[in-house]
Design a protein around this motif. Structure first.
Motif, short mmCIF file in Angstrom:
data_model
loop_
_atom_site.label_atom_id
_atom_site.label_comp_id
_atom_site.label_asym_id
_atom_site.label_seq_id
_atom_site.Cartn_x
_atom_site.Cartn_y
_atom_site.Cartn_z
N GLN A 189 -26.97 48.35 6.68
CA GLN A 189 -26.36 47.25 6.05
C GLN A 189 -24.98 47.51 5.57
OE1 GLN A 189 -28.69 44.75 5.89
NE2 GLN A 189 -30.04 46.38 7.26
N THR A 190 -24.64 48.82 5.64
CA THR A 190 -23.25 49.03 4.69
C THR A 190 -22.25 49.75 5.62
OG1 THR A 190 -24.03 51.06 3.77
CG2 THR A 190 -24.47 49.23 2.17
N ASN A 191 -21.32 50.24 5.02
CA ASN A 191 -20.12 51.11 5.69
C ASN A 191 -19.45 50.17 6.84
OD1 ASN A 191 -18.48 53.00 6.08
ND2 ASN A 191 -19.84 54.69 6.15
N PRO A 192 -19.08 49.09 6.82
CA PRO A 192 -18.82 48.36 8.01
C PRO A 192 -17.67 48.98 8.95
CG PRO A 192 -17.93 47.25 6.09
CD PRO A 192 -18.80 48.20 5.64
N ASP A 193 -16.82 49.85 8.11
CA ASP A 193 -15.87 50.76 8.75
C ASP A 193 -16.37 52.05 9.19
OD1 ASP A 193 -14.23 48.56 8.35
OD2 ASP A 193 -13.48 49.19 6.41
N LEU A 194 -17.19 52.23 9.07
CA LEU A 194 -17.86 53.60 9.53
C LEU A 194 -17.25 54.94 8.83
CD1 LEU A 194 -18.61 52.72 13.37
CD2 LEU A 194 -20.09 52.29 11.45
N ARG A 195 -17.00 54.82 7.59
CA ARG A 195 -16.47 55.93 7.00
C ARG A 195 -17.11 57.01 6.74
NH1 ARG A 195 -11.82 54.10 3.32
NH2 ARG A 195 -11.20 51.89 4.23
N GLU A 196 -16.57 58.14 6.68
CA GLU A 196 -17.31 59.41 6.73
C GLU A 196 -16.86 60.48 5.71
OE1 GLU A 196 -18.38 61.20 10.28
OE2 GLU A 196 -19.41 59.41 11.28
N GLY A 197 -17.53 61.16 5.04
CA GLY A 197 -16.97 62.27 4.29
C GLY A 197 -17.42 62.19 2.73
N ALA A 198 -16.93 62.83 1.78
CA ALA A 198 -17.32 63.01 0.43
C ALA A 198 -17.00 61.88 -0.24
CB ALA A 198 -17.17 64.41 0.01
N LEU A 199 -17.43 61.70 -1.52
CA LEU A 199 -16.91 60.52 -2.18
C LEU A 199 -15.49 60.54 -2.30
CD1 LEU A 199 -17.50 58.33 -4.35
CD2 LEU A 199 -17.47 60.18 -6.19
N SER A 200 -14.72 61.62 -2.60
CA SER A 200 -13.37 61.56 -2.74
C SER A 200 -12.50 61.25 -1.31
CB SER A 200 -12.87 62.85 -3.06
OG SER A 200 -13.37 64.01 -2.16
N ASP A 201 -13.32 61.27 -0.17
CA ASP A 201 -12.79 60.81 0.98
C ASP A 201 -12.95 59.14 1.39
OD1 ASP A 201 -12.25 63.44 1.92
OD2 ASP A 201 -14.43 63.87 2.41
N VAL A 202 -13.90 58.80 0.42
CA VAL A 202 -14.12 57.41 0.83
C VAL A 202 -13.87 56.29 -0.41
CG1 VAL A 202 -15.87 57.86 2.62
CG2 VAL A 202 -16.62 57.51 0.11
N ILE A 203 -13.45 56.93 -1.29
CA ILE A 203 -13.35 56.02 -2.73
C ILE A 203 -11.79 55.46 -2.52
CG2 ILE A 203 -12.18 57.85 -4.33
CD1 ILE A 203 -14.43 56.37 -6.26
N GLY A 204 -10.89 55.90 -1.88
CA GLY A 204 -9.64 55.27 -1.72
C GLY A 204 -9.63 53.78 -1.42
N GLY A 205 -8.96 52.95 -2.50
CA GLY A 205 -8.90 51.56 -2.20
C GLY A 205 -10.03 50.79 -2.81
N ALA A 206 -11.19 51.39 -3.20
CA ALA A 206 -12.30 50.84 -3.86
C ALA A 206 -12.09 50.00 -4.88
CB ALA A 206 -13.47 51.73 -4.13
N ASP A 207 -12.35 48.73 -5.18
CA ASP A 207 -12.18 48.23 -6.45
C ASP A 207 -13.11 48.62 -7.43
OD1 ASP A 207 -10.43 45.75 -5.59
OD2 ASP A 207 -11.90 45.96 -3.78
N VAL A 208 -14.50 48.96 -6.96
CA VAL A 208 -15.52 49.07 -8.10
C VAL A 208 -16.11 50.57 -7.75
CG1 VAL A 208 -17.58 48.32 -8.96
CG2 VAL A 208 -16.06 46.87 -8.48
N PHE A 209 -16.30 51.38 -8.64
CA PHE A 209 -17.17 52.65 -8.25
C PHE A 209 -18.47 52.18 -9.30
CE2 PHE A 209 -19.07 56.36 -10.31
CZ PHE A 209 -19.29 57.12 -9.24
N ILE A 210 -19.73 52.49 -8.64
CA ILE A 210 -20.90 52.47 -9.52
C ILE A 210 -21.70 53.86 -9.25
CG2 ILE A 210 -23.32 51.45 -9.46
CD1 ILE A 210 -21.79 48.81 -8.19
N GLY A 211 -21.86 54.54 -10.12
CA GLY A 211 -22.62 55.63 -10.20
C GLY A 211 -23.94 55.69 -10.87
N VAL A 212 -25.06 55.97 -9.88
CA VAL A 212 -26.48 56.22 -10.54
C VAL A 212 -26.97 57.61 -9.97
CG1 VAL A 212 -27.44 54.08 -11.36
CG2 VAL A 212 -27.10 54.43 -8.97
N SER A 213 -26.18 58.56 -10.18
CA SER A 213 -26.44 59.79 -9.74
C SER A 213 -26.66 60.91 -10.63
CB SER A 213 -25.38 60.35 -8.68
OG SER A 213 -24.00 60.28 -9.33
N ARG A 214 -25.35 61.66 -10.91
CA ARG A 214 -25.39 62.50 -12.02
C ARG A 214 -24.24 63.07 -12.51
NH1 ARG A 214 -28.02 68.03 -10.17
NH2 ARG A 214 -26.97 68.47 -12.10
N LYS A 215 -24.14 63.63 -13.59
CA LYS A 215 -22.78 64.05 -14.49
C LYS A 215 -21.88 64.60 -13.50
CE LYS A 215 -21.99 67.67 -17.89
NZ LYS A 215 -22.31 68.62 -18.71
#
Ligand SMILES: NC(=O)C1=CN([C@@H]2O[C@H](COP(=O)(O)OP(=O)(O)OC[C@H]3O[C@@H](n4cnc5c(N)ncnc54)[C@H](O)[C@@H]3O)[C@@H](O)[C@H]2O)C=CC1
Ligand SMILES: CC(=O)C(=O)O
Ligand SMILES: [Mg+2]
Length: 466
Positions: A308-334
């Motif tokens: 349902q997500t990732n229309p541009d088929l981005r791969e990699g860690a958070l730091s690889d895919v966060i560029g240009g994001a308007d919103v970050f939502i974290g429900v993971s860990r410290k």
């Protein structure tokens, strides 16, 4: 979080020992807020010293006072533990049973006629018993707060707390039910067996991915509302905060890119609600990096989310895919989000760092780089906590005897919570109402009832809509 402890100490009055005690307390960050003289002898005195102190420093403070020459630490009581002595809730009769006449009405023989009336007309159980106002708060103790699998007994204080909040905030009679099994089928069967006495089921702190199957099956197989609070309560409150944050930065749900990190119980439900709210550019990230439909996953929910997500088929860690994001939502860990990551986000970034008790990024580090910041904590502005949702959503579902809690009802609840913050009040520090704002439950109830009626899941029309 601070707690307050009462230290009963005995010491020699003449030797300036109180100053020493106060000094030690101050050294470890304690604040003396009250003092009572329990006994004042000629030479020695016994006093109760009430200290406000960070929870993590309680042991340190008691050791420090114990170590003082000439001071005897008689007892320490912690107000948080005192508040739990004997449990936090009880059952109260609605009328006194004073005589035989009362007894024969509320119990045998009178009650038998009521029983037979329900046998002849099963739906009258809602009129003649507590079922219309009861919710079972069910856990197996496997994902309690951020504490993990601590077992059903250790989960009980949290479930009692939920029951307390249900009653205080929405008048709902909720019962803590802690199950001594982690087996999916056994949990499903047990909840179904309990259902006759309940108007709704609030699943709580059951670990993922089992929580998805348990909730899905119970929804399919029962005719009372089932709601996994950690999934949907969190998602509803998050959406409320997001709607208001987007108004502040002047962006539309249809135009934003959102990165959600932690695709567990809360993360999956958040992704679902973002999709329902019209967000099309979502990247879901877990330990293995961005979920992408080109990959296969052992967890069926991840496969669904990836599709349902990732229309541009981005791969990699958070730091690889966060560029240009308007919103970050974290429900993971410290510690999952770095300042560098925020610096690569789009202009006026919105960050929801909701891991408990420590968020994905230290709020103080994030603040200079974000336009809007929200966490799960009560000691910072914009606290995202599911207590803003579950009392009102069940109040509404019970009042209209909804057979389920659907996406429309959840979205309506999110808009209702957001609406409590007025246009003239909304700002970066105030996107979400306080958990003590008494407008929240009525607003959520109304929105939920109306959405249930509109989507034909209400089995009773409350008087104000007749
Ligand atoms: N503020 C609030 O109202 C709420 C906050 N939470 C918090 O959200 C967090 C998650 O809760 P649940 O969804 O119930 O737990 P969960 O265990 O179902 O999901 C957590 C997910 O985070 C992932 N994760 C862990 N470390 C990661 C990392 N370094 N990078 C990316 N992903 C990582 C895990 O693999 C898992 O999929 C907890 O800290 C919990 O306390 C949960 C519910 C309500
Ligand atoms: C708030 C809540 O339900 C949790 O952290 O599990
Ligand atoms: Mg929970």
């Amino acid at each position: 979080m601070n707690t307050s402890i009462v230290m009963r100490v005995e010491f020699n009055k003449q030797k300036g020992l109180f100053a020493e005690i106060a000094g030690e307390i101050g050294q470890v960050g304690g604040d003396i807020v009250a003092m009572d003289v329990i006994r004042a002898g000629k030479e020695t005195t016994i006093r109760d010293i009430t200290v406000s102190i960070h929870e993590a420093s309680v042991l340190q403070i008691t050791e420090a006072v114990k170590g003082l020459q000439g001071v005897k630490l008689i007892n320490v009581s912690d107000s948080t533990f005192l508040a739990h002595l004997g449990g936090k809730i009880e059952i109260q009769p609605k009328m006194p049973v004073k005589n035989r006449d009362d007894l024969s009405k509320v119990y045998t023989p009178g009650v038998a006629r009521v029983c037979m009336a329900i046998r002849d007309n099963p739906s009258s159980v809602y009129a003649l018993t507590i079922k219309r106002n009861t919710v079972a708060v069910v856990t197996d103790g496997t994902a309690v707060l951020g504490l993990g699998d601590i077992g059903p007994e250790a989960a009980l204080p949290v479930m009692e707390g939920k029951a307390m909040l249900f009653k205080q905030m929405a008048g709902v009679d909720a019962f803590p039910i802690c199950l001594a099994t982690q087996d999916t089928e056994e949990i499903i069967r047990t909840v179904k067996l309990l259902a006759p006495g309940f108007g709704g089921i609030n699943l709580e702190d059951i670990s993922s991915p089992r929580c998805f199957e348990i909730e899905k099956r119970l929804k399919q197989e029962m005719d009372i509302p089932v709601f996994h609070d950690d999934q949907h309560g969190t998602a509803v409150v998050l959406m409320a905060g997001l709607f208001n944050a987007l108004k502040i930065v002047g962006k539309l749900t249809s135009d934003i890119r959102v990165v959600v990190t932690g695709i567990g119980a809360a993360g999956v439900s958040i992704v679902k609600m973002l999709l329902v709210a019209g967000v099309t550019d979502i990247i879901a990230v877990d330990r293995e990096g961005a979920l992408c439909r080109t990959q296969t996953y052992g967890n069926p929910m991840w496969t669904w989310v990836a599709q349902q997500t990732n229309p541009d088929l981005r791969e990699g860690a958070l730091s690889d895919v966060i560029g240009g994001a308007d919103v970050f939502i974290g429900v993971s860990r410290k510690g999952v989000l770095k300042v560098e990551d925020i610096r690569h986000m789009a202009e006026e970034p919105i960050v929801f760092a909701m891991a408990n008790p420590e968020p994905e990024i230290d709020p103080e580090l994030a603040e200079p780089y974000v336009r809007v910041l929200a966490t799960g904590r009560s000691d910072y502005p914009n606290q995202i906590n599911n207590v803003l949702c579950f009392p009102g959503i069940f109040r509404g579902a019970l009042d209209c005897r909804a057979r389920t809690i659907n996406e429309e009802m959840k979205l309506a609840a999110a808009y209702a919570i957001a609406s409590v913050v007025g246009d003239d009040e909304r700002n970066e520090q105030y996107i979400i109402p306080s958990v003590f704002n008494d407008k929240v439950v009525p607003a959520v109830r109304k929105a939920v009832v109306e959405a249930a009626i509109a989507t034909s899941v209400a089995r009773r029309i409350p008087p104000e809509y007749r």
